[in-house]
Design a protein around this motif. Structure first.
Motif, PDB file in Angstrom:
ATOM      1  N   ALA A 166       4.552   5.586   2.204  1.00  0.00           N
ATOM      2  CA  ALA A 166       4.925   7.001   2.310  1.00  0.00           C
ATOM      3  C   ALA A 166       4.754   7.495   3.746  1.00  0.00           C
ATOM      4  O   ALA A 166       5.583   8.255   4.262  1.00  0.00           O
ATOM      5  N   SER A 167       3.710   7.034   4.402  1.00  0.00           N
ATOM      6  CA  SER A 167       3.437   7.451   5.775  1.00  0.00           C
ATOM      7  C   SER A 167       4.507   6.932   6.739  1.00  0.00           C
ATOM      8  O   SER A 167       4.956   7.664   7.625  1.00  0.00           O
TER       9      SER A 167
ATOM     10  N   ARG B 111       1.072  18.325   3.536  1.00  0.00           N
ATOM     11  CA  ARG B 111       0.655  17.820   2.218  1.00  0.00           C
ATOM     12  C   ARG B 111       1.051  16.349   2.121  1.00  0.00           C
ATOM     13  O   ARG B 111       2.099  16.022   1.575  1.00  0.00           O
ATOM     14  N   PRO B 112       0.228  15.442   2.659  1.00  0.00           N
ATOM     15  CA  PRO B 112       0.566  14.018   2.648  1.00  0.00           C
ATOM     16  C   PRO B 112       0.721  13.472   1.215  1.00  0.00           C
ATOM     17  O   PRO B 112      -0.120  13.722   0.360  1.00  0.00           O
ATOM     18  N   PRO B 113       1.825  12.766   0.969  1.00  0.00           N
ATOM     19  CA  PRO B 113       2.039  12.197  -0.371  1.00  0.00           C
ATOM     20  C   PRO B 113       1.142  10.984  -0.598  1.00  0.00           C
ATOM     21  O   PRO B 113       0.737  10.300   0.338  1.00  0.00           O
ATOM     22  N   GLU B 114       0.798  10.746  -1.843  1.00  0.00           N
ATOM     23  CA  GLU B 114      -0.016   9.588  -2.215  1.00  0.00           C
ATOM     24  C   GLU B 114       0.835   8.321  -2.353  1.00  0.00           C
ATOM     25  O   GLU B 114       0.355   7.211  -2.185  1.00  0.00           O
ATOM     26  N   ASP B 115       2.106   8.508  -2.736  1.00  0.00           N
ATOM     27  CA  ASP B 115       2.996   7.360  -2.917  1.00  0.00           C
ATOM     28  C   ASP B 115       4.439   7.823  -2.732  1.00  0.00           C
ATOM     29  O   ASP B 115       4.687   8.992  -2.459  1.00  0.00           O
TER      30      ASP B 115
ATOM     31  N   ASN C 166       0.843  -1.179   0.000  1.00  0.00           N
ATOM     32  CA  ASN C 166       0.000   0.000   0.000  1.00  0.00           C
ATOM     33  C   ASN C 166       0.889   1.242   0.000  1.00  0.00           C
ATOM     34  O   ASN C 166       1.573   1.528   0.974  1.00  0.00           O
ATOM     35  N   GLU C 167       0.856   1.979  -1.089  1.00  0.00           N
ATOM     36  CA  GLU C 167       1.747   3.130  -1.264  1.00  0.00           C
ATOM     37  C   GLU C 167       1.534   4.217  -0.217  1.00  0.00           C
ATOM     38  O   GLU C 167       2.478   4.859   0.203  1.00  0.00           O
ATOM     39  N   LYS C 168       0.289   4.427   0.205  1.00  0.00           N
ATOM     40  CA  LYS C 168       0.026   5.448   1.227  1.00  0.00           C
ATOM     41  C   LYS C 168       0.698   5.067   2.544  1.00  0.00           C
ATOM     42  O   LYS C 168       1.254   5.910   3.237  1.00  0.00           O
TER      43      LYS C 168
END
Length: 151
Positions: free
Chosen positions: A125-126, A145-149, A120-122
């Protein structure tokens, strides 16, 4: 051996590296001769280091009748040397070390991420963001600005 056969350069299997990777490399290097079962078996020992070669030389005569059986026996003997894929939760334990540069942390993180082979890319990144120090400007920016991946 075929008259025009030239032995490709193999990585020598030491018994301390991933056996699946070694066999894959061997098959790739011998791809032009993959249809020749006898040649695949005959050349395989030349890809082995001392420990694995002792194992090969100790095989009982008549035990192996094909290359696939040889690889199966090889896998049984050296199974403990195969790498186990990391799970995505291994990323949760990644933290940027004291004095570690962002580049080194990112490289370590991406190396582990590549070993996992996706997920899961989110979440990926998290977990990268959570491993950054709380006072990091990058962490603050990623929070806003949370990234999507990972890209």
């Amino acid at each position: 051996m075929p008259s025009k056969f030239t032995r490709p350069p193999f990585n020598s299997y030491t018994g301390k590296t991933d056996l699946v990777e070694h066999v894959s490399h061997y098959i790739q290097m011998m791809s032009l001769h993959a249809h020749n079962n006898a040649l695949m078996c005959k050349v395989f020992p030349s890809s082995l280091g001392p420990t694995a070669l002792r194992w090969f030389n100790g095989l009982k005569k008549g035990l192996v009748h094909s290359f696939s059986e040889l690889i199966q026996e090889f896998g049984v003997r050296f199974m403990t040397c195969s790498w186990v894929l990391q799970l995505i939760d291994a990323l949760l334990s990644m933290k940027m070390g004291a004095g570690e540069t962002l580049r080194k942390y990112a490289n370590r993180y991406l190396e582990l991420y590549n070993e996992i082979g996706g997920g899961n890319e989110k979440i990926v990144a998290s977990t990268f963001q959570m491993g950054l120090p709380e006072e990091s400007g990058l962490r603050e920016s990623l929070t806003l600005r949370p990234p999507e991946d990972m890209r």
